[in-house]
Design an enzyme around this catalytic site. Structure first.
Site, short mmCIF file in Angstrom:
data_model
loop_
_atom_site.label_atom_id
_atom_site.label_comp_id
_atom_site.label_asym_id
_atom_site.label_seq_id
_atom_site.Cartn_x
_atom_site.Cartn_y
_atom_site.Cartn_z
N GLY A 17 3.72 1.75 17.39
CA GLY A 17 4.66 0.92 16.64
C GLY A 17 4.47 -0.58 16.79
CB SER A 18 1.81 -2.81 18.09
OG SER A 18 0.72 -2.14 17.54
CG LEU A 95 -2.92 7.98 12.95
CD1 LEU A 95 -3.11 8.58 14.35
CD2 LEU A 95 -4.08 7.06 12.60
CG LEU A 97 -5.22 12.24 3.14
CD1 LEU A 97 -5.84 10.91 3.52
CD2 LEU A 97 -6.29 13.34 3.13
CG ASN A 110 -3.30 1.62 6.27
OD1 ASN A 110 -2.50 1.71 7.21
ND2 ASN A 110 -4.60 1.83 6.43
CG HIS A 112 -8.93 -0.05 8.69
ND1 HIS A 112 -8.74 1.22 9.23
CD2 HIS A 112 -10.20 -0.41 8.96
CE1 HIS A 112 -9.88 1.59 9.80
NE2 HIS A 112 -10.78 0.64 9.65
CG ASP A 153 -9.11 3.54 6.38
OD1 ASP A 153 -7.91 3.24 6.42
OD2 ASP A 153 -9.72 4.08 7.33
CD GLU A 182 -4.20 -5.12 13.03
OE1 GLU A 182 -3.16 -4.47 12.84
OE2 GLU A 182 -5.16 -4.67 13.68
#
Ligand code: GRF
Length: 210
Positions: A17-18, A95, A97, A110, A112, A153, A182
């Site tokens: 959860g960062s 994580l 799909l 998202n 990445h 991705d 990020e």
């Protein structure tokens, strides 16, 4: 949507959860005009759930292991989204799909921890990404915020930020430097979306100037 109204975010987590915490911190600091209307966790035992509780956010657990198919899992997730009135869904260390209903096309992002289209795809998450970047001898890495499509991705890229890879980097030190990027990249992409400035043109996401 109007830039004046706070955008409603749903945040999907599968880990510590960062990324969720980063969004919570930006909202608290008023550098992101948003409210988190729900957090969805893909397992009941995730450390990230405690962050949602600490931030007094509504959360739900949709345990991926309870569903045999991607389709039934996805239907459950998106039903919940509909009920919560999410404008934008933010995958945050998520994580799983998803089978995306057309009403959510270009409404799921998202982040990445590498410069896509390199070092992405199934199984490329966490330390594995940074290990692969170091092993390939890259001199730069960074992060990518992208819209989510049907595979891991591969969706159209919105924002990228780069940082150096240093000779003595370990996956941990590189992850830390990438995460600093990020922290800025995700809120920036969300702001652009909220301001209605993102125009998806095939593989390219163009940013309308104001
Ligand atoms: C970050 O590196 C982000 O790029 C990726 O997941 C990592 C954070 O995981 N999507 P978490 O939010 O701590 O679970």
């Amino acid at each position: 949507m109007s830039a004046a109204r706070a955008i409603n975010l749903a945040v999907l987590i599968s880990g510590s959860g960062s990324t969720l915490q980063n969004l919570v911190d930006h909202i608290a600091a008023r550098t992101l005009n948003a409210q988190i209307v729900t957090v969805i966790a893909s397992r009941p035992d995730l450390p990230g759930i405690q962050r949602a509780i600490d931030a007094k956010l509504p959360y739900a657990i949709v345990d991926r292991r309870q569903f045999a198919e991607v389709s039934s899992f996805s239907a459950n997730v998106f039903d919940h989204m509909d009920r919560c009135g999410a404008d934008l869904i933010c995958c945050a260390g998520w994580l799983c799909l998803l089978e995306i209903p057309t009403r959510y096309d270009n409404r799921i992002m998202n982040i990445h921890p590498a410069l896509l289209p390199s070092f992405g795809g199934k199984g490329m998450y966490g330390e594995r990404v940074h290990r692969a970047v170091i092993d390939a001898g890259c001199k730069v890495s960074g992060c990518t915020v992208h819209f989510v499509d049907a595979t891991y991705d591969t969706g159209p890229m919105i924002v990228q930020r780069a940082c150096p890879v240093l000779d003595d980097d370990t996956p941990q030190t590189l992850a830390h430097r990438v995460f600093d990027e990020e922290r800025q990249a995700y809120p920036h992409a969300i702001r652009l979306f909220a301001e209605g400035r993102l125009v998806v043109d095939g593989r390219r996401v163009k940013v309308r100037q104001v």
